[in-house]
Scaffold this motif. Structure first.
Motif, PDB file in Angstrom:
ATOM      1  N   THR A 110       1.023  -1.452  -0.470  1.00 56.99           N
ATOM      2  CA  THR A 110       0.274  -0.037  -0.114  1.00 56.99           C
ATOM      3  C   THR A 110       0.621   1.184  -0.056  1.00 56.99           C
ATOM      4  OG1 THR A 110       0.152   0.265   2.424  1.00 56.99           O
ATOM      5  CG2 THR A 110      -2.123  -1.372   1.458  1.00 56.99           C
ATOM      6  N   GLY A 111       0.779   2.573  -0.109  1.00 54.81           N
ATOM      7  CA  GLY A 111       0.943   3.641  -0.217  1.00 54.81           C
ATOM      8  C   GLY A 111       2.040   3.800   1.435  1.00 54.81           C
ATOM      9  N   ARG A 112       0.789   3.832   2.957  1.00 55.53           N
ATOM     10  CA  ARG A 112       1.757   3.739   3.536  1.00 55.53           C
ATOM     11  C   ARG A 112       2.329   3.006   3.783  1.00 55.53           C
ATOM     12  NH1 ARG A 112       0.561   7.042   8.221  1.00 55.53           N
ATOM     13  NH2 ARG A 112      -1.343   7.915   7.319  1.00 55.53           N
ATOM     14  N   GLN A 113       2.411   1.777   3.498  1.00 52.62           N
ATOM     15  CA  GLN A 113       3.338   0.689   3.996  1.00 52.62           C
ATOM     16  C   GLN A 113       5.084   0.727   3.012  1.00 52.62           C
ATOM     17  OE1 GLN A 113       1.594  -2.825   2.309  1.00 52.62           O
ATOM     18  NE2 GLN A 113       1.301  -3.950   4.599  1.00 52.62           N
ATOM     19  N   ARG A 114       4.386   1.554   1.865  1.00 52.04           N
ATOM     20  CA  ARG A 114       6.304   1.873   0.928  1.00 52.04           C
ATOM     21  C   ARG A 114       6.516   3.010   1.840  1.00 52.04           C
ATOM     22  NH1 ARG A 114       3.483   1.462  -3.707  1.00 52.04           N
ATOM     23  NH2 ARG A 114       2.323   3.595  -3.655  1.00 52.04           N
ATOM     24  N   ALA A 115       5.918   4.189   2.097  1.00 51.09           N
ATOM     25  CA  ALA A 115       6.838   5.485   2.484  1.00 51.09           C
ATOM     26  C   ALA A 115       6.578   5.252   3.679  1.00 51.09           C
ATOM     27  CB  ALA A 115       5.133   6.438   2.507  1.00 51.09           C
ATOM     28  N   VAL A 116       6.373   4.625   4.511  1.00 47.57           N
ATOM     29  CA  VAL A 116       7.093   4.227   5.822  1.00 47.57           C
ATOM     30  C   VAL A 116       8.490   3.702   5.334  1.00 47.57           C
ATOM     31  CG1 VAL A 116       7.169   2.470   7.648  1.00 47.57           C
ATOM     32  CG2 VAL A 116       4.952   3.809   7.246  1.00 47.57           C
ATOM     33  N   LEU A 117       8.412   2.338   4.867  1.00 49.34           N
ATOM     34  CA  LEU A 117       9.695   1.360   4.180  1.00 49.34           C
ATOM     35  C   LEU A 117      10.749   2.219   3.756  1.00 49.34           C
ATOM     36  CD1 LEU A 117       8.650  -2.237   3.453  1.00 49.34           C
ATOM     37  CD2 LEU A 117       9.754  -1.082   5.614  1.00 49.34           C
ATOM     38  N   VAL A 118      10.965   3.182   2.965  1.00 50.22           N
ATOM     39  CA  VAL A 118      12.071   3.989   2.544  1.00 50.22           C
ATOM     40  C   VAL A 118      12.428   5.338   2.874  1.00 50.22           C
ATOM     41  CG1 VAL A 118      11.263   5.812   0.259  1.00 50.22           C
ATOM     42  CG2 VAL A 118      10.402   3.990   0.133  1.00 50.22           C
ATOM     43  N   LEU A 119      10.416   5.625   4.238  1.00 54.30           N
ATOM     44  CA  LEU A 119      11.583   7.543   4.774  1.00 54.30           C
ATOM     45  C   LEU A 119      12.568   6.500   5.836  1.00 54.30           C
ATOM     46  CD1 LEU A 119       8.464   9.265   6.052  1.00 54.30           C
ATOM     47  CD2 LEU A 119      10.843   9.456   4.136  1.00 54.30           C
ATOM     48  N   ARG A 120      11.769   4.991   6.578  1.00 50.78           N
ATOM     49  CA  ARG A 120      12.901   4.497   7.704  1.00 50.78           C
ATOM     50  C   ARG A 120      13.969   3.983   7.169  1.00 50.78           C
ATOM     51  NH1 ARG A 120      13.977   3.747  11.730  1.00 50.78           N
ATOM     52  NH2 ARG A 120      13.691   2.190  11.936  1.00 50.78           N
ATOM     53  N   PHE A 180      15.851   3.814   2.903  1.00 51.04           N
ATOM     54  CA  PHE A 180      16.102   4.617   1.856  1.00 51.04           C
ATOM     55  C   PHE A 180      16.535   5.940   2.810  1.00 51.04           C
ATOM     56  CE2 PHE A 180      16.227   6.788  -1.223  1.00 51.04           C
ATOM     57  CZ  PHE A 180      16.948   6.770  -2.977  1.00 51.04           C
ATOM     58  N   GLU A 181      15.625   6.718   3.205  1.00 54.32           N
ATOM     59  CA  GLU A 181      15.764   7.385   3.294  1.00 54.32           C
ATOM     60  C   GLU A 181      17.008   7.783   4.964  1.00 54.32           C
ATOM     61  OE1 GLU A 181      15.804  10.815   2.306  1.00 54.32           O
ATOM     62  OE2 GLU A 181      14.949   9.298   0.333  1.00 54.32           O
ATOM     63  N   ASP A 182      16.657   6.563   5.528  1.00 53.96           N
ATOM     64  CA  ASP A 182      17.188   6.346   7.228  1.00 53.96           C
ATOM     65  C   ASP A 182      16.594   6.949   7.979  1.00 53.96           C
ATOM     66  OD1 ASP A 182      19.115   4.655   9.039  1.00 53.96           O
ATOM     67  OD2 ASP A 182      20.409   6.530   8.666  1.00 53.96           O
ATOM     68  N   LEU A 183      15.597   7.845   8.273  1.00 57.90           N
ATOM     69  CA  LEU A 183      14.845   8.699   9.391  1.00 57.90           C
ATOM     70  C   LEU A 183      14.510   7.710  10.149  1.00 57.90           C
ATOM     71  CD1 LEU A 183      12.830  10.974   7.144  1.00 57.90           C
ATOM     72  CD2 LEU A 183      15.024  11.361   7.961  1.00 57.90           C
ATOM     73  N   PRO A 184      14.501   8.464  11.891  1.00 61.88           N
ATOM     74  CA  PRO A 184      14.428   8.063  12.269  1.00 61.88           C
ATOM     75  C   PRO A 184      12.437   7.767  12.922  1.00 61.88           C
ATOM     76  CG  PRO A 184      15.333  10.095  13.356  1.00 61.88           C
ATOM     77  CD  PRO A 184      15.344   9.677  11.728  1.00 61.88           C
ATOM     78  N   GLU A 185      12.404   7.227  13.273  1.00 65.96           N
ATOM     79  CA  GLU A 185      10.917   7.013  13.552  1.00 65.96           C
ATOM     80  C   GLU A 185       9.810   8.183  13.887  1.00 65.96           C
ATOM     81  OE1 GLU A 185      10.610   3.575  16.663  1.00 65.96           O
ATOM     82  OE2 GLU A 185      10.673   1.676  15.090  1.00 65.96           O
ATOM     83  N   ALA A 186      10.687   8.073  15.068  1.00 66.09           N
ATOM     84  CA  ALA A 186       9.950   9.981  15.711  1.00 66.09           C
ATOM     85  C   ALA A 186       9.608  10.501  13.997  1.00 66.09           C
ATOM     86  CB  ALA A 186       9.624  10.722  16.481  1.00 66.09           C
ATOM     87  N   ASP A 187      10.851  11.024  13.234  1.00 63.76           N
ATOM     88  CA  ASP A 187      10.462  11.939  11.665  1.00 63.76           C
ATOM     89  C   ASP A 187       9.175  11.874  11.085  1.00 63.76           C
ATOM     90  OD1 ASP A 187      12.429  13.253  12.986  1.00 63.76           O
ATOM     91  OD2 ASP A 187      14.076  13.204  12.068  1.00 63.76           O
ATOM     92  N   VAL A 188      10.104   9.803  10.948  1.00 64.62           N
ATOM     93  CA  VAL A 188       8.235   9.213  10.341  1.00 64.62           C
ATOM     94  C   VAL A 188       7.158   9.725  10.541  1.00 64.62           C
ATOM     95  CG1 VAL A 188       8.042   7.161   8.870  1.00 64.62           C
ATOM     96  CG2 VAL A 188      10.821   7.848   9.493  1.00 64.62           C
ATOM     97  N   ALA A 189       6.904   9.471  11.512  1.00 57.71           N
ATOM     98  CA  ALA A 189       5.901   9.878  12.469  1.00 57.71           C
ATOM     99  C   ALA A 189       5.003  11.283  11.992  1.00 57.71           C
ATOM    100  CB  ALA A 189       5.801   9.842  13.453  1.00 57.71           C
ATOM    101  N   ARG A 190       5.781  12.035  12.047  1.00 62.75           N
ATOM    102  CA  ARG A 190       5.730  13.764  11.525  1.00 62.75           C
ATOM    103  C   ARG A 190       5.887  13.689  10.482  1.00 62.75           C
ATOM    104  NH1 ARG A 190       8.744  17.445  10.906  1.00 62.75           N
ATOM    105  NH2 ARG A 190      11.160  15.706  11.067  1.00 62.75           N
ATOM    106  N   LEU A 191       6.199  13.016   9.977  1.00 65.01           N
ATOM    107  CA  LEU A 191       6.366  13.370   8.018  1.00 65.01           C
ATOM    108  C   LEU A 191       4.930  13.004   8.340  1.00 65.01           C
ATOM    109  CD1 LEU A 191       9.146  12.567   6.749  1.00 65.01           C
ATOM    110  CD2 LEU A 191       8.270  14.532   6.425  1.00 65.01           C
ATOM    111  N   LEU A 192       4.464  11.638   8.356  1.00 63.23           N
ATOM    112  CA  LEU A 192       3.106  10.750   7.875  1.00 63.23           C
ATOM    113  C   LEU A 192       1.975  11.325   8.679  1.00 63.23           C
ATOM    114  CD1 LEU A 192       4.871   7.743   7.263  1.00 63.23           C
ATOM    115  CD2 LEU A 192       4.536   9.098   5.363  1.00 63.23           C
ATOM    116  N   GLY A 193       1.723  11.623   9.523  1.00 63.71           N
ATOM    117  CA  GLY A 193       1.496  12.591  10.197  1.00 63.71           C
ATOM    118  C   GLY A 193       0.321  11.424  11.216  1.00 63.71           C
TER     119      GLY A 193
END
Length: 185
Positions: A116-126, A128-141
């Motif tokens: 799904t789009g959300r699943q893909r975004a979480v994996l890409v951000l975590r 590929f972009e190597d973002l911490p969980e808190a930053d991913v949560a903030r970006l995805l709301g």
């Protein structure tokens, strides 16, 4: 005022020339491996950023955030979701149990497109972009707990779609058996 505008336009052109390749990779991944959709996503993000260019402090971070937010908007608008269905499970990319790096990238890109789009975004951000969980949560709301559970489910689905990514795919897994260590004062 024209000199400031010309200076901003030139710095924007330099930014696009220097960073568009890296940004396109992220956009393509967010689009499920669809290069054309990734190009559209990046182009729309750059158009939005161009109008605010002189006020942007960290251009790359800002463009990436616009990319993520635009992609989130796309998922919410797409209903019903377009999914690619397969009649049979695809064979192993290399056919001998282990795939070459190029073959594995193709298989993973196709598998990402089936998430799904959300699943893909979480994996890409975590990952590929190597973002911490808190930053991913903030970006995805969403909450950090949602990011964690979505990551877990997404990785499980990705491993089911691409068995080469399962445990032992990158060599033996680290041992959990630790020898006792003697501590002396």
């Amino acid at each position: 005022m024209d000199a400031v505008h010309d200076q901003g336009a030139e710095s924007f052109r330099e930014f696009v020339a220097g960073r568009s390749s890296a940004l396109l990779k992220t956009a393509v991944l967010l689009s499920g491996g669809d290069r054309h959709a990734g190009e559209d996503l990046l182009q729309n993000a750059l158009i939005k950023v161009a109008g605010k260019w002189n006020r942007v402090e960290d251009p790359e971070a800002y463009v990436r955030q616009v990319l993520y937010r635009q992609q989130i908007g796309r998922w919410r608008l797409k209903w019903p979701k377009r999914e690619v269905s397969y009649g049979e499970v695809p064979d192993s990319a290399a056919g001998e149990g282990s795939a070459s790096a190029a073959d594995l990238r193709v298989v993973v890109r196709e598998a990402l497109g089936r998430l799904t789009g959300r699943q893909r975004a979480v994996l890409v951000l975590r990952y590929f972009e190597d973002l911490p969980e808190a930053d991913v949560a903030r970006l995805l709301g969403c909450s950090v707990g949602t990011v964690r559970s979505t990551t877990h489910r997404s990785l499980a689905k990705l491993r089911a779609l691409v068995p080469e990514l399962g445990p032992g795919a990158a060599g033996p897994s680290p041992s959990r058996d630790y020898a006792p260590v003697e501590v002396r004062p």
